[in-house]
Enzyme design. Structure first.
Site, PDB file in Angstrom:
ATOM      1  N   GLY A  31      54.857  65.541  50.145  1.00 11.61           N
ATOM      2  CA  GLY A  31      55.577  66.459  50.108  1.00 11.61           C
ATOM      3  C   GLY A  31      56.928  66.361  50.959  1.00 11.61           C
ATOM      4  N   HIS A  37      62.120  60.680  46.153  1.00 11.74           N
ATOM      5  CA  HIS A  37      61.021  61.284  45.475  1.00 11.74           C
ATOM      6  C   HIS A  37      61.353  61.559  43.934  1.00 11.74           C
ATOM      7  CE1 HIS A  37      59.342  62.309  49.632  1.00 11.74           C
ATOM      8  NE2 HIS A  37      58.377  61.656  48.928  1.00 11.74           N
ATOM      9  N   LYS A 149      59.733  51.467  47.511  1.00 10.59           N
ATOM     10  CA  LYS A 149      59.554  50.161  48.445  1.00 10.59           C
ATOM     11  C   LYS A 149      59.953  50.303  49.843  1.00 10.59           C
ATOM     12  CE  LYS A 149      60.041  47.005  44.626  1.00 10.59           C
ATOM     13  NZ  LYS A 149      61.042  45.942  43.980  1.00 10.59           N
ATOM     14  N   ARG A 188      60.346  62.239  56.894  1.00  3.71           N
ATOM     15  CA  ARG A 188      60.699  62.496  58.705  1.00  3.71           C
ATOM     16  C   ARG A 188      62.014  62.616  59.055  1.00  3.71           C
ATOM     17  NH1 ARG A 188      56.237  58.956  58.312  1.00  3.71           N
ATOM     18  NH2 ARG A 188      54.498  59.744  59.381  1.00  3.71           N
TER      19      ARG A 188
END
Ligand code: PAF
Length: 280
Positions: A31, A37, A149, A188
């Site tokens: 998430g 993403h 990656k 993060r």
């Protein structure tokens, strides 16, 4: 978009999908979705008939309780983003739905890949990743699963798990997505203070310079040079930098012209740990 909280509901939906021989693309995430993403998901959509995304902050892959507690959870916003790109299905289970009352990892043998780099600093991390990814593959039964990656070691470990356990899924690695200033996208990053956010692009700058030096200087000299640059930096603290073989993930000693190498790095920006890598 269909949203599933339970394995049984998701499986019911997917069994209908499979009846019509549709290919299923799968993007597992924790998430706090970002452009990186979304690009993985858009790629999966292009290549498959149906795309499933999972959002699950997996407790067993965190070696640090505080990191788990502070991991950004933004499900409402994730749903909006997934709807905006017409994702077919989201699986967002609770911890209980996945682990019932036994929040533990299985033990895996990844032929030594797990002892390199992240494995030296995050005890049990890859057993946790293996446990959740294998569980999700068993639930979703995707044809293809996509991974970024940025977590290159994770990608290699998942490929190894699929090979060793004969799991019927293809694993595809996709390029690292970066902010305009070069910082690798990561959930993060949202936790960085302004000061650390401004400092963080230094990581990729150094990786690019190290790449230029590789080939002119020995791997050891390049590694020492990187360490020096971080020693001089007032804010960022280097945890490791290593130049390793892409397949074995072992630190390069003597360069083999037929092998591919990458520079791998982990850096603390305050209490936020950032990782990145670059192909040499
Ligand atoms: O890369 C991640 O976000 C996680 O490690 C993964 C693959 C979703 C497993 O929890």
């Amino acid at each position: 978009m269909k949203i599933f909280k339970t394995k049984s509901d998701l499986k019911k939906y997917l069994s209908e999908v499979k009846k019509t021989h549709k290919s299923i693309g799968f993007v597992p995430t924790m998430g706090a979705l970002h452009e990186g993403h979304l690009s993985l998901i858009k790629h999966a959509q292009k290549k498959n008939n149906v795309t499933v995304v999972s959002v699950f902050v997996n407790p067993t892959q965190f070696d640090n309780k505080e990191d788990l507690e502070k991991y950004p959870q933004t499900l409402e916003n994730d749903v909006k983003l997934l709807e905006s790109i017409n994702c077919d299905a989201l699986f967002a289970p609770s911890v209980k739905e996945i682990y019932e009352d036994n929040i533990t990892s299985d033990t895996f043998n990844f032929d030594g890949l797990e002892y390199q780099m992240e494995g030296k600093f995050r005890e049990g991390h890859f057993d946790g990743v293996g446990t959740i990814v294998k569980t999700l593959f068993e639930i979703v039964e995707p044809d293809v699963a996509y991974f970024g990656k940025k977590d290159f070691q994770q990608l290699q470990i998942i490929k190894k798990m699929v090979e060793k356990h004969n799991l019927p899924v293809k694993i595809k690695g996709r390029p690292i997505f970066r902010e305009e200033d070069g910082l690798a996208m990561s959930s993060r990053n949202t936790r960085l203070t302004k000061e650390y956010r401004e400092a963080a692009p230094f990581i990729y700058k150094i990786l690019k310079k190290a790449k230029k030096k590789f080939g002119i200087k020995s791997a050891n000299d390049v590694t020492e040079w990187v360490k020096k640059q971080f020693n001089k930096h007032p804010l960022l603290e280097l945890e490791y930098f290593t130049i390793a073989d892409e397949e074995t993930l072992e630190t390069v000693d003597v360069i083999n012209l037929s092998a591919d190498y990458r520079g791998f790095i982990a850096v603390f920006a305050g209490d936020i740990r950032l990782i990145d890598n670059i192909r040499f």
